[in-house]
Design a protein around this motif. Sequence first.
Motif, short mmCIF file in Angstrom:
data_model
loop_
_atom_site.label_atom_id
_atom_site.label_comp_id
_atom_site.label_asym_id
_atom_site.label_seq_id
_atom_site.Cartn_x
_atom_site.Cartn_y
_atom_site.Cartn_z
N UNK A 1 24.31 -39.34 14.90
CA UNK A 1 24.07 -38.19 15.76
C UNK A 1 22.87 -37.34 15.35
N UNK A 2 22.31 -37.57 14.19
CA UNK A 2 21.13 -36.84 13.74
C UNK A 2 19.97 -37.12 14.69
N UNK A 3 19.23 -36.06 15.03
CA UNK A 3 18.09 -36.21 15.93
C UNK A 3 16.80 -35.87 15.21
N UNK A 4 15.85 -36.79 15.27
CA UNK A 4 14.52 -36.58 14.70
C UNK A 4 13.55 -36.34 15.83
N UNK A 5 12.66 -35.39 15.65
CA UNK A 5 11.66 -35.06 16.65
C UNK A 5 10.32 -35.67 16.24
N UNK A 6 9.72 -36.45 17.13
CA UNK A 6 8.41 -37.05 16.90
C UNK A 6 7.45 -36.41 17.87
N UNK A 7 6.42 -35.75 17.35
CA UNK A 7 5.49 -35.07 18.25
C UNK A 7 4.08 -35.07 17.69
N UNK A 8 3.13 -35.01 18.59
CA UNK A 8 1.72 -35.00 18.23
C UNK A 8 0.93 -35.86 19.19
N UNK B 1 -2.82 -41.60 16.80
CA UNK B 1 -2.20 -41.81 15.48
C UNK B 1 -2.26 -40.53 14.65
N UNK B 2 -1.96 -39.41 15.30
CA UNK B 2 -1.89 -38.10 14.64
C UNK B 2 -0.61 -37.42 15.09
N UNK B 3 0.49 -37.63 14.36
CA UNK B 3 1.76 -37.04 14.76
C UNK B 3 2.68 -36.87 13.56
N UNK B 4 3.79 -36.16 13.79
CA UNK B 4 4.76 -35.90 12.74
C UNK B 4 6.15 -36.34 13.17
N UNK B 5 6.99 -36.56 12.16
CA UNK B 5 8.41 -36.83 12.38
C UNK B 5 9.15 -35.73 11.60
N UNK B 6 10.01 -35.00 12.30
CA UNK B 6 10.69 -33.87 11.68
C UNK B 6 12.17 -33.87 12.04
N UNK B 7 12.95 -33.21 11.19
CA UNK B 7 14.36 -32.98 11.45
C UNK B 7 14.61 -31.48 11.36
N UNK B 8 15.07 -30.91 12.44
CA UNK B 8 15.42 -29.49 12.48
C UNK B 8 14.28 -28.62 11.94
N UNK B 9 13.06 -28.95 12.34
CA UNK B 9 11.89 -28.19 11.95
C UNK B 9 11.30 -28.54 10.60
N UNK B 10 11.98 -29.39 9.83
CA UNK B 10 11.49 -29.78 8.50
C UNK B 10 10.69 -31.08 8.61
N UNK B 11 9.46 -31.06 8.11
CA UNK B 11 8.59 -32.23 8.14
C UNK B 11 9.13 -33.32 7.22
N UNK C 1 -3.95 -46.79 10.14
CA UNK C 1 -3.45 -45.42 10.02
C UNK C 1 -2.45 -45.36 8.87
N UNK C 2 -2.16 -44.15 8.41
CA UNK C 2 -1.24 -43.97 7.29
C UNK C 2 0.02 -43.27 7.76
N UNK C 3 1.11 -43.63 7.12
CA UNK C 3 2.38 -42.94 7.31
C UNK C 3 2.74 -42.36 5.95
N UNK C 4 2.72 -41.04 5.86
CA UNK C 4 3.05 -40.37 4.60
C UNK C 4 4.46 -39.83 4.69
N UNK C 5 5.33 -40.30 3.79
CA UNK C 5 6.70 -39.83 3.74
C UNK C 5 6.74 -38.62 2.81
N UNK C 6 7.22 -37.50 3.32
CA UNK C 6 7.18 -36.25 2.58
C UNK C 6 8.31 -36.15 1.56
N UNK C 7 9.48 -36.64 1.91
CA UNK C 7 10.63 -36.55 1.02
C UNK C 7 10.89 -37.89 0.36
N UNK C 8 11.22 -37.87 -0.93
CA UNK C 8 11.44 -39.10 -1.69
C UNK C 8 12.63 -39.91 -1.19
N UNK C 9 13.67 -39.24 -0.73
CA UNK C 9 14.88 -39.96 -0.30
C UNK C 9 14.76 -40.55 1.10
N UNK C 10 13.60 -40.39 1.72
CA UNK C 10 13.38 -40.92 3.07
C UNK C 10 13.39 -42.44 3.05
#
Length: 164
Positions: free
Chosen positions: A95-102, A107-117, A132-141
């Motif tokens: 049920x978790x929803x991720x927002x992809x926008x940009x 190839x310039x966009x973000x993936x966020x959960x509840x406003x957190x990148x 293009x690059x995909x940078x994962x911000x959180x280690x547990x991703x």
Amino acid sequence: MKYLVRDKILALGDDSRIEDEDGRYAFLVDGKALRLRDTFELKDPEGRILITVREKVLSLRDSMTLERDGRRLAVVRRKRLSLLRNHFLVTLVDGTELDVSGRILDREFTIAYDGELLAHVSRKWFELRETYAVELVREETDPALFLTVAVCVIRMAEKDREAG
């Protein structure tokens, strides 16, 4: 952690090679050619299928289903479209929803959960056109999930552009 995605290394299958930030081969996006619906698989370096993506046919809105080990992992749908930004919604099986926008096609966009990148996708770090690059911000991703989501929304946006 950053991953480098090299688009369309083989034109027939629409494959993409993915390397980690140290240049090591990490994943392959194996596009399935000559299928009625858009299908691809994310594979590890040994060729094991990690995630399968299938276009959902006969649905009211365009969507793609992500599966892991034969079970649904997530569904990706267009959220809304405006002149400046594309928006997609990724609904995970829990049920978790991720927002992809940009700017998906750029190839310039973000993936966020509840406003957190959670991840940032960008072409500006590279001179090569099809990279293009995909940078994962959180280690547990989960890298496989987020790389698949990035490739999926790009394919959906490209398909929309081709359809006019």
